[in-house]
Design an enzyme around this catalytic site. Structure first.
Site, PDB file in Angstrom:
ATOM      1  N   CYS A   2      16.507  25.653   6.506  1.00  0.00           N
ATOM      2  CA  CYS A   2      15.923  26.787   6.305  1.00  0.00           C
ATOM      3  C   CYS A   2      16.563  28.122   7.006  1.00  0.00           C
ATOM      4  O   CYS A   2      17.055  28.034   8.353  1.00  0.00           O
ATOM      5  CB  CYS A   2      14.403  26.967   6.411  1.00  0.00           C
ATOM      6  SG  CYS A   2      13.533  25.072   5.671  1.00  0.00           S
ATOM      7  N   ARG A  27      21.610  28.095   4.771  1.00  0.00           N
ATOM      8  CA  ARG A  27      21.069  27.176   5.403  1.00  0.00           C
ATOM      9  C   ARG A  27      19.836  26.300   4.102  1.00  0.00           C
ATOM     10  O   ARG A  27      19.092  25.840   5.279  1.00  0.00           O
ATOM     11  CB  ARG A  27      20.233  28.010   6.585  1.00  0.00           C
ATOM     12  CG  ARG A  27      20.645  28.494   7.325  1.00  0.00           C
ATOM     13  CD  ARG A  27      19.944  29.348   8.573  1.00  0.00           C
ATOM     14  NE  ARG A  27      18.915  28.195   9.598  1.00  0.00           N
ATOM     15  CZ  ARG A  27      19.574  27.995  10.069  1.00  0.00           C
ATOM     16  NH1 ARG A  27      20.443  28.688  10.646  1.00  0.00           N
ATOM     17  NH2 ARG A  27      18.632  27.419  10.816  1.00  0.00           N
ATOM     18  N   TRP A  76      15.241  24.454   2.607  1.00  0.00           N
ATOM     19  CA  TRP A  76      15.582  23.326   2.373  1.00  0.00           C
ATOM     20  C   TRP A  76      14.974  21.950   2.656  1.00  0.00           C
ATOM     21  O   TRP A  76      14.374  22.066   4.056  1.00  0.00           O
ATOM     22  CB  TRP A  76      16.730  22.628   3.506  1.00  0.00           C
ATOM     23  CG  TRP A  76      17.504  21.507   3.668  1.00  0.00           C
ATOM     24  CD1 TRP A  76      18.370  20.913   2.222  1.00  0.00           C
ATOM     25  CD2 TRP A  76      16.962  20.672   3.524  1.00  0.00           C
ATOM     26  NE1 TRP A  76      18.738  20.553   1.865  1.00  0.00           N
ATOM     27  CE2 TRP A  76      18.483  19.264   3.284  1.00  0.00           C
ATOM     28  CE3 TRP A  76      16.726  20.262   5.167  1.00  0.00           C
ATOM     29  CZ2 TRP A  76      18.371  18.113   3.313  1.00  0.00           C
ATOM     30  CZ3 TRP A  76      16.617  19.097   5.431  1.00  0.00           C
ATOM     31  CH2 TRP A  76      17.747  17.847   4.928  1.00  0.00           C
ATOM     32  N   ASN A 100      10.929  27.456  10.139  1.00  0.00           N
ATOM     33  CA  ASN A 100      12.134  26.329   9.955  1.00  0.00           C
ATOM     34  C   ASN A 100      12.134  25.650  11.089  1.00  0.00           C
ATOM     35  O   ASN A 100      12.108  25.826  12.220  1.00  0.00           O
ATOM     36  CB  ASN A 100      13.365  27.945   9.803  1.00  0.00           C
ATOM     37  CG  ASN A 100      14.569  26.482  10.886  1.00  0.00           C
ATOM     38  OD1 ASN A 100      15.066  24.843  10.506  1.00  0.00           O
ATOM     39  ND2 ASN A 100      15.213  26.991  11.633  1.00  0.00           N
ATOM     40  N   GLY A 101      12.220  24.096  10.882  1.00  0.00           N
ATOM     41  CA  GLY A 101      12.260  22.453  11.649  1.00  0.00           C
ATOM     42  C   GLY A 101      10.984  21.916  10.890  1.00  0.00           C
ATOM     43  O   GLY A 101      10.957  21.632   9.947  1.00  0.00           O
ATOM     44  N   GLU A 484      36.800  12.486   5.825  1.00  0.00           N
ATOM     45  CA  GLU A 484      36.989  13.831   5.065  1.00  0.00           C
ATOM     46  C   GLU A 484      37.227  13.885   3.836  1.00  0.00           C
ATOM     47  O   GLU A 484      36.221  15.236   3.299  1.00  0.00           O
ATOM     48  CB  GLU A 484      37.410  14.542   6.760  1.00  0.00           C
ATOM     49  CG  GLU A 484      37.396  16.464   6.347  1.00  0.00           C
ATOM     50  CD  GLU A 484      36.532  16.873   6.352  1.00  0.00           C
ATOM     51  OE1 GLU A 484      35.118  15.808   6.423  1.00  0.00           O
ATOM     52  OE2 GLU A 484      35.686  17.851   6.308  1.00  0.00           O
ATOM     53  N   LYS A 488      34.375  15.580   1.625  1.00  0.00           N
ATOM     54  CA  LYS A 488      34.153  16.415   0.889  1.00  0.00           C
ATOM     55  C   LYS A 488      34.566  16.286  -1.058  1.00  0.00           C
ATOM     56  O   LYS A 488      33.274  16.730  -1.680  1.00  0.00           O
ATOM     57  CB  LYS A 488      36.009  17.323   0.459  1.00  0.00           C
ATOM     58  CG  LYS A 488      36.312  17.930   2.146  1.00  0.00           C
ATOM     59  CD  LYS A 488      35.900  19.186   2.852  1.00  0.00           C
ATOM     60  CE  LYS A 488      34.074  18.746   3.312  1.00  0.00           C
ATOM     61  NZ  LYS A 488      34.565  18.759   4.569  1.00  0.00           N
ATOM     62  N   GLU A 491      30.562  15.116  -1.930  1.00  0.00           N
ATOM     63  CA  GLU A 491      29.387  16.702  -0.925  1.00  0.00           C
ATOM     64  C   GLU A 491      29.134  17.379  -2.339  1.00  0.00           C
ATOM     65  O   GLU A 491      28.603  18.102  -2.549  1.00  0.00           O
ATOM     66  CB  GLU A 491      29.590  17.214  -0.276  1.00  0.00           C
ATOM     67  CG  GLU A 491      30.223  16.939   1.135  1.00  0.00           C
ATOM     68  CD  GLU A 491      30.047  17.940   2.315  1.00  0.00           C
ATOM     69  OE1 GLU A 491      29.582  18.490   3.420  1.00  0.00           O
ATOM     70  OE2 GLU A 491      31.183  17.982   1.921  1.00  0.00           O
ATOM     71  N   HIS A 507      40.060  -7.071   3.136  1.00  0.00           N
ATOM     72  CA  HIS A 507      38.803  -7.438   2.811  1.00  0.00           C
ATOM     73  C   HIS A 507      37.837  -6.894   2.546  1.00  0.00           C
ATOM     74  O   HIS A 507      36.936  -6.803   3.168  1.00  0.00           O
ATOM     75  CB  HIS A 507      38.772  -6.723   5.224  1.00  0.00           C
ATOM     76  CG  HIS A 507      40.455  -7.889   5.507  1.00  0.00           C
ATOM     77  ND1 HIS A 507      40.255  -8.820   6.033  1.00  0.00           N
ATOM     78  CD2 HIS A 507      41.335  -6.658   7.075  1.00  0.00           C
ATOM     79  CE1 HIS A 507      41.167  -9.182   7.034  1.00  0.00           C
ATOM     80  NE2 HIS A 507      42.096  -7.735   6.713  1.00  0.00           N
ATOM     81  N   LYS A 606      23.821  23.706   5.208  1.00  0.00           N
ATOM     82  CA  LYS A 606      24.953  24.004   5.550  1.00  0.00           C
ATOM     83  C   LYS A 606      24.472  23.653   7.414  1.00  0.00           C
ATOM     84  O   LYS A 606      25.335  23.047   8.020  1.00  0.00           O
ATOM     85  CB  LYS A 606      25.692  25.258   5.900  1.00  0.00           C
ATOM     86  CG  LYS A 606      26.451  25.398   6.704  1.00  0.00           C
ATOM     87  CD  LYS A 606      27.450  25.888   6.268  1.00  0.00           C
ATOM     88  CE  LYS A 606      29.438  25.859   6.739  1.00  0.00           C
ATOM     89  NZ  LYS A 606      29.892  24.783   6.485  1.00  0.00           N
TER      90      LYS A 606
HETATM   91  C1  G6P Z   1      26.148  19.936   8.068  1.00  0.00           C
HETATM   92  C2  G6P Z   1      27.178  20.480   7.119  1.00  0.00           C
HETATM   93  C3  G6P Z   1      28.805  19.513   7.667  1.00  0.00           C
HETATM   94  C4  G6P Z   1      28.958  19.157   9.153  1.00  0.00           C
HETATM   95  C5  G6P Z   1      27.907  18.985   9.618  1.00  0.00           C
HETATM   96  C6  G6P Z   1      27.339  19.067  10.999  1.00  0.00           C
HETATM   97  O1  G6P Z   1      25.855  18.268   7.521  1.00  0.00           O
HETATM   98  O2  G6P Z   1      27.282  20.631   5.824  1.00  0.00           O
HETATM   99  O3  G6P Z   1      29.380  20.164   6.875  1.00  0.00           O
HETATM  100  O4  G6P Z   1      30.028  18.741   9.267  1.00  0.00           O
HETATM  101  O5  G6P Z   1      26.202  19.605   9.403  1.00  0.00           O
HETATM  102  O6  G6P Z   1      27.907  20.177  11.408  1.00  0.00           O
HETATM  103  P1  G6P Z   1      27.891  21.229  12.917  1.00  0.00           P
HETATM  104  O7  G6P Z   1      27.598  22.077  12.520  1.00  0.00           O
HETATM  105  O8  G6P Z   1      27.437  20.314  14.020  1.00  0.00           O
HETATM  106  O9  G6P Z   1      29.476  20.658  12.554  1.00  0.00           O
END
Ligand code: G6P
Length: 611
Positions: A2, A27, A76, A100-101, A484, A488, A491, A507, A606
């Protein structure tokens, strides 16, 4: 998660609030809302929308919303589905609150507030704050004192902004566990979850600490600690460039950020630009003592940052010869582990505000580990203020929810850490040091060449868009790169993707392979290539279609069911940095074909400032 913005100024603050929300949408974007006070006596106007900030802006335009005092929020969802009734601001009497929180004791508070007659109109935890403050206002008439008193009843994490209909002169804000800063403008004072939201009005920021409560008025600001003691916090001139958060000629932030990687890496490595030797001081003034005395390394992070840590483990153990474990922060903080006070705790985070990473760091410190280092992209973040050492990656603001340039710059920082640790431990001779520095300096140019593969990757993307599932394979330090790549893809394209170390295929996951299951292999020309090739044969023998990212000098041949794309260079230990780039591009283009919201994928945000 948020984002919140607040403003008290000698002008109409609605455009400021809306622009601030636009910058904070990363956010969370489940709903947006604002409340403004206008006139004398002031009338409170609240607008809320389950759409994006653009829809809220249209609503504000339609009713010519205006006022000199206002608060705003982009959500969020944690408690209660995304809906207008759950959108902030929440009201009670003439009070408006954005938050926020997470208020952890919201259920108990809700019951006690219902018992004294409050009627709840949302499913959020935030609404209890509005009613709680309203209740206390009946006995403590001063809003600042009332909010402070209410904070004593709240458990959990919050950044809050509260305003009152019959007093348009002030907004009260508070911070505990969620980021919040104040902005000092020419014509008023502001508050926001991060600096990017306020650059439109000021560069002069004051970062609140956990436990701070502040009053902002048109003329000034006043900060107190939880016990009411006044406190002065430093005014910081933000170095963030307003342009850096603009999209420019790109279609999406993710695209922009993928293509910014050569510059982001060059900026991050600038400190070793001309160096012939590596200095521990890159990580802070006491780095030689803190790093040199470490017996082992514990890396704590979440999401993509955790993947960076996984790559670093291969480097740190092989090159620096130091034992390293890598833990997901949310797991580490809640498990019983065996602490060793001489462990170097490395926290990795793009935002520096990820709640689990911050809590895991506190947990490690609580267990007696004081050798701490943050690798972080935001110099003013909470994380950076809590560690003994720090390395600021210079990726610039990352807006796309799917992390790209933050990851590669984290890898560059972690490689520097590996070399410094190797040197401190007598495992890096002068000639190798010079060679390693040379190789690092070439990374931005090498990444630039990989980006030139975009047209071929775009063509591959067409073949994935109708798939339901994908497997990613890698070995050694490229296994985290496969992880990774899979993250991606899921996501932003919503295709189910799993990553495996290629040796694990037989396995279990091999059972999934048929002609409908594309398999993406990260196949650099390293010591494990021959073994990986055998694993790929196992896939081919079951009819699986292979998409192989190989190196220029690999003997990987295209044939039926095997597509091969060669990276321009073969780059030794640093090849993880190169091999992730085509996977970023592939996800981006698959998402484009599928028409998903690339920068704001569904259900995500994010900066995850809640547990
Ligand atoms: C969220 C984001 C990711 C990020 C993760 C950790 O899930 O969508 O892209 O890797 O948080 O965030 P940070 O800011 O701690 O790297």
């Amino acid at each position: 998660m948020c984002g919140i913005v607040a403003a008290v100024a000698g002008r109409n603050v609605v455009p400021v609030l809306l622009e601030g929300l636009r910058k904070l949408e990363y956010r969370g974007y489940d709903s947006a809302g604002l409340a403004v006070l206008n006139g004398c006596p002031s009338a409170l106007l609240r607008l809320r929308s389950v759409g994006r900030v653009a829809e809220l802006t249209a609503q504000a335009d339609a009713c010519s919303a205006a006022g000199g005092t206002g608060i705003a929020h982009t959500r969020w969802a944690t408690h209660g589905v995304p809906s207008e009734r759950n959108a902030h601001p929440h009201l009670s009497g003439g009070l408006a609150v954005v938050h926020n929180g997470i208020i952890e004791n919201h259920e108990a508070l809700r019951e006690s507030l219902k018992a004294v007659g409050y009627v709840f109109t949302s499913d959020t935890d935030t609404e209890v704050v509005a009613h709680l403050v309203e209740l206390k206002l009946r006995t403590i008439p001063d809003l600042f004192e009332t909010v402070r008193a209410a904070l004593g009843d709240l458990q959990g994490a919050y950044a809050l902004a509260v305003m009152r209909e019959d007093d348009a002169s002030r907004i009260i804000v508070a911070r505990e566990g969620s980021p919040l800063l104040l902005g000092m403008g020419e014509d008023g004072h502001y508050a926001a979850s991060d600096a990017s939201a306020l650059l439109q009005v000021t560069r002069r920021m004051v970062y609140l600490e956990n436990g701070d409560c502040a009053e902002i008025t048109r003329a000034g600001l006043r900060i107190v600690r939880g016990d009411g003691t006044p406190v002065v916090r430093a005014v910081v001139e933000s170095q963030l460039s307003a342009d850096a958060v603009e999209l420019g000629t790109y279609a999406h932030y993710m695209q922009k950020e993928i293509f910014e990687q050569p510059d982001a890496l060059a900026n991050t490595l600038e400190m070793v630009g001309n160096a012939r030797s590596l200095q521990p001081g890159l990580f802070g003034a006491d780095a030689e003592a803190v790093l040199g005395g470490a017996r082992q390394i514990l890396i704590l992070a979440c999401g993509t940052s955790w993947h960076a840590g996984l790559v670093a483990r291969y480097w740190l153990e092989a090159i620096a010869g130091i034992s390293c474990s890598v833990e997901i922060a949310s797991e580490y903080r809640y498990r019983d582990s065996v602490p060793d006070a001489e462990t170097l705790v490395v926290t990795i985070s793009q935002s520096g505000e990820t709640a689990d990473t911050l809590a895991a760091l506190q947990h490690a410190k609580g267990l007696g580990m004081q050798r701490t280092l943050a690798i972080c992209n935001v110099p003013e973040s909470s994380l950076v203020r809590e560690t003994a050492l720090r390395f600021i990656t210079r990726a610039g603001p990352e807006i796309g929810v799917a992390s790209t340039k933050a990851f590669t710059t984290q890898l560059a920082a972690l490689y520097l850490l590996t070399l410094v640790m190797a040197k401190l431990r007598g495992r890096l001779d002068a000639a190798t040091e010079v060679q390693e520095l040379k190789a690092l300096r070439h990374v931005p140019a090498a990444v630039q060449k990989v980006l030139a593969l975009e047209p071929e990757i775009k063509a591959w993307a067409q073949l994935f868009s109708h798939k339901q599932h994908t497997l990613f394979l890698g070995r050694g330090r490229h296994y985290p790169i496969a992880l990774e790549g899979a993250l991606k893809l899921k996501e932003i394209s919503y295709i189910h993707a799993e990553a495996y170390p290629a040796g694990e295929l037989k396995h279990g996951p091999l059972a999934l392979v048929d002609k409908e299951m594309p398999v993406i292999a990260v196949a650099p020309n390293d010591a494990l290539l021959e073994k990986l090739k055998s694993n790929l044969q196992e896939v081919r023998a079951r009819g699986g279609e292979l998409f192989v990212f190989a190196d220029a000098d690999s003997e990987m041949v295209e044939s039926e069911g095997i597509h091969v794309l060669r990276l321009p260079e073969h780059y030794g230990a640093l090849s993880a940095l190169l091999h992730v780039v085509p996977l970023q591009l592939l996800s981006y283009h698959v998402a484009l074909v599928k028409g998903t919201d690339v920068d704001k994928p569904r259900n995500l945000a994010k900066s995850v400032t809640v547990e």
